[in-house]
Design an enzyme around this catalytic site. Structure first.
Site, PDB file in Angstrom:
ATOM      1  N   LYS A 167      10.004  23.354  18.927  1.00  9.16           N
ATOM      2  CA  LYS A 167       9.434  22.894  17.667  1.00  9.16           C
ATOM      3  C   LYS A 167       9.954  21.518  17.292  1.00  9.16           C
ATOM      4  O   LYS A 167      11.075  21.146  17.630  1.00  9.16           O
ATOM      5  CB  LYS A 167       9.688  23.883  16.536  1.00  9.16           C
ATOM      6  CG  LYS A 167      11.136  24.209  16.274  1.00  9.16           C
ATOM      7  CD  LYS A 167      11.332  25.286  15.212  1.00  9.16           C
ATOM      8  CE  LYS A 167      11.054  26.648  15.751  1.00  9.16           C
ATOM      9  NZ  LYS A 167      11.465  27.748  14.857  1.00  9.16           N
ATOM     10  N   GLN A 169       0.363  24.585  17.280  1.00  2.00           N
ATOM     11  CA  GLN A 169       0.277  25.097  15.920  1.00  2.00           C
ATOM     12  C   GLN A 169       1.121  24.196  15.021  1.00  2.00           C
ATOM     13  O   GLN A 169       2.144  23.675  15.458  1.00  2.00           O
ATOM     14  CB  GLN A 169       0.825  26.532  15.895  1.00  2.00           C
ATOM     15  CG  GLN A 169       0.797  27.229  14.568  1.00  2.00           C
ATOM     16  CD  GLN A 169       1.242  28.683  14.716  1.00  2.00           C
ATOM     17  OE1 GLN A 169       0.720  29.421  15.531  1.00  2.00           O
ATOM     18  NE2 GLN A 169       2.212  29.075  13.928  1.00  2.00           N
ATOM     19  N   ARG A 181      16.042  29.023   4.555  1.00  2.00           N
ATOM     20  CA  ARG A 181      15.118  29.708   5.463  1.00  2.00           C
ATOM     21  C   ARG A 181      15.767  29.721   6.843  1.00  2.00           C
ATOM     22  O   ARG A 181      16.152  28.696   7.365  1.00  2.00           O
ATOM     23  CB  ARG A 181      13.769  28.994   5.515  1.00  2.00           C
ATOM     24  CG  ARG A 181      13.006  29.086   4.187  1.00  2.00           C
ATOM     25  CD  ARG A 181      11.632  28.460   4.336  1.00  2.00           C
ATOM     26  NE  ARG A 181      10.934  28.375   3.081  1.00  2.00           N
ATOM     27  CZ  ARG A 181       9.872  29.102   2.759  1.00  2.00           C
ATOM     28  NH1 ARG A 181       9.388  29.989   3.603  1.00  2.00           N
ATOM     29  NH2 ARG A 181       9.274  28.936   1.599  1.00  2.00           N
ATOM     30  N   TYR A 216       6.329  21.750  10.578  1.00  2.00           N
ATOM     31  CA  TYR A 216       6.736  22.142  11.924  1.00  2.00           C
ATOM     32  C   TYR A 216       5.555  21.950  12.862  1.00  2.00           C
ATOM     33  O   TYR A 216       4.492  22.502  12.598  1.00  2.00           O
ATOM     34  CB  TYR A 216       7.046  23.635  12.009  1.00  2.00           C
ATOM     35  CG  TYR A 216       8.088  24.218  11.127  1.00  2.00           C
ATOM     36  CD1 TYR A 216       9.276  24.665  11.685  1.00  2.00           C
ATOM     37  CD2 TYR A 216       7.881  24.400   9.773  1.00  2.00           C
ATOM     38  CE1 TYR A 216      10.234  25.281  10.896  1.00  2.00           C
ATOM     39  CE2 TYR A 216       8.835  25.010   8.980  1.00  2.00           C
ATOM     40  CZ  TYR A 216      10.007  25.443   9.545  1.00  2.00           C
ATOM     41  OH  TYR A 216      10.945  26.051   8.771  1.00  2.00           O
ATOM     42  N   HIS A 226      16.592  28.330  14.484  1.00  2.00           N
ATOM     43  CA  HIS A 226      16.419  27.229  13.534  1.00  2.00           C
ATOM     44  C   HIS A 226      16.458  27.749  12.104  1.00  2.00           C
ATOM     45  O   HIS A 226      15.945  28.825  11.797  1.00  2.00           O
ATOM     46  CB  HIS A 226      15.072  26.544  13.787  1.00  2.00           C
ATOM     47  CG  HIS A 226      14.741  25.538  12.753  1.00  2.00           C
ATOM     48  ND1 HIS A 226      13.829  25.779  11.753  1.00  2.00           N
ATOM     49  CD2 HIS A 226      15.224  24.288  12.547  1.00  2.00           C
ATOM     50  CE1 HIS A 226      13.753  24.713  10.970  1.00  2.00           C
ATOM     51  NE2 HIS A 226      14.594  23.797  11.437  1.00  2.00           N
ATOM     52  N   ASN A 277       2.825  24.157  10.981  1.00  2.00           N
ATOM     53  CA  ASN A 277       3.116  24.976   9.807  1.00  2.00           C
ATOM     54  C   ASN A 277       3.731  24.107   8.718  1.00  2.00           C
ATOM     55  O   ASN A 277       4.508  23.194   9.023  1.00  2.00           O
ATOM     56  CB  ASN A 277       4.115  26.083  10.160  1.00  2.00           C
ATOM     57  CG  ASN A 277       3.663  26.932  11.320  1.00  2.00           C
ATOM     58  OD1 ASN A 277       2.492  27.237  11.451  1.00  2.00           O
ATOM     59  ND2 ASN A 277       4.601  27.306  12.177  1.00  2.00           N
ATOM     60  N   HIS A 332      15.831  31.411  12.440  1.00  2.00           N
ATOM     61  CA  HIS A 332      14.712  32.091  13.082  1.00  2.00           C
ATOM     62  C   HIS A 332      14.521  31.661  14.535  1.00  2.00           C
ATOM     63  O   HIS A 332      14.807  30.521  14.887  1.00  2.00           O
ATOM     64  CB  HIS A 332      13.413  31.791  12.330  1.00  2.00           C
ATOM     65  CG  HIS A 332      13.459  32.168  10.894  1.00  2.00           C
ATOM     66  ND1 HIS A 332      12.802  31.453   9.928  1.00  2.00           N
ATOM     67  CD2 HIS A 332      14.077  33.179  10.241  1.00  2.00           C
ATOM     68  CE1 HIS A 332      13.000  32.013   8.741  1.00  2.00           C
ATOM     69  NE2 HIS A 332      13.779  33.059   8.901  1.00  2.00           N
ATOM     70  N   ARG A 388       0.810  -1.220   0.000  1.00  2.00           N
ATOM     71  CA  ARG A 388       0.000   0.000   0.000  1.00  2.00           C
ATOM     72  C   ARG A 388       0.839   1.264   0.000  1.00  2.00           C
ATOM     73  O   ARG A 388       0.386   2.325  -0.383  1.00  2.00           O
ATOM     74  CB  ARG A 388      -0.919   0.034   1.224  1.00  2.00           C
ATOM     75  CG  ARG A 388      -1.891  -1.121   1.295  1.00  2.00           C
ATOM     76  CD  ARG A 388      -2.560  -1.155   2.643  1.00  2.00           C
ATOM     77  NE  ARG A 388      -1.548  -1.479   3.670  1.00  2.00           N
ATOM     78  CZ  ARG A 388      -1.747  -1.424   4.976  1.00  2.00           C
ATOM     79  NH1 ARG A 388      -2.912  -1.040   5.450  1.00  2.00           N
ATOM     80  NH2 ARG A 388      -0.797  -1.739   5.826  1.00  2.00           N
TER      81      ARG A 388
END
Length: 177
Positions: free
Chosen positions: A72, A46, A59, A131, A118, A48, A62, A23
């Site tokens: 996170k 949360q 990126r 995240y 990060h 993201n 941060h 599968r």
């Protein structure tokens, strides 16, 4: 699911066995009981998704300062990334960093406690990063450190080809506010 503590206190590499059959495959992405058994109190509030079109998109780096600091759990759900955590907590580890390759194929992840910056560099086109956040993003509280700060000397596997103007403009570690 197996958690292995990294070189920075509270940083964990999360490995999820991938079960495959005709599968497709299945892997556990997060388990509160596993985290609590390791002494990690992490309840995501949360989630993201970061979709990245090009290879070598950068990126970061941060973070949010207290009282808005974010723990996170970072997972690459498509492609591969070079994921970096930088310790910003006061003490002997300040400015130390650790990096790990995360990939959808391996279904591995990195857990970062509060107090770490990060960032990541995509290693494949179409990399998607998920995240799970321990605190909500607060507009106006985003902070960052320059990805190529010589004081950090992060060993990125390639120079970035795509990045935001905001990420180009972050100060170095010595100038952070």
């Amino acid at each position: 699911m197996r958690l292995t503590e990294g070189d920075l206190p509270g940083l964990y590499l999360v490995e999820s066995p991938v079960h495959a059959d005709a599968r497709g495959s299945f892997a556990r992405a997060w388990c509160r009981d596993t985290f609590r058994a390791a002494g990690i109190d992490f309840d995501p509030v949360q989630a993201n998704l970061s979709a990245n079109t090009a290879r070598h998109t950068l990126r970061g780096l941060h973070y949010q300062d207290p009282p808005y600091a974010e723990a996170k759990l970072v997972r690459c759900v498509a492609g591969r990334i070079w994921d970096v955590a930088v310790d910003l907590r006061p003490g002997p580890g300040y400015g130390r960093w650790q990096a790990v390759e995360l990939s959808a194929e391996r279904a591995n992840a990195l857990f970062l406690p509060e107090g770490l910056a990060h960032g990541f560099l995509t290693l494949t086109p179409g990399a998607v990063v998920l995240y799970h956040m321990g605190a909500a993003h607060v507009p106006g509280q985003a902070r960052g450190i320059r990805w190529d700060d010589p004081d950090l000397a992060i060993a990125w596997p390639a120079p970035p080809e795509v990045m935001s103007e905001a990420d180009r403009a972050w100060p170095g570690l010595a100038e952070r506010t």
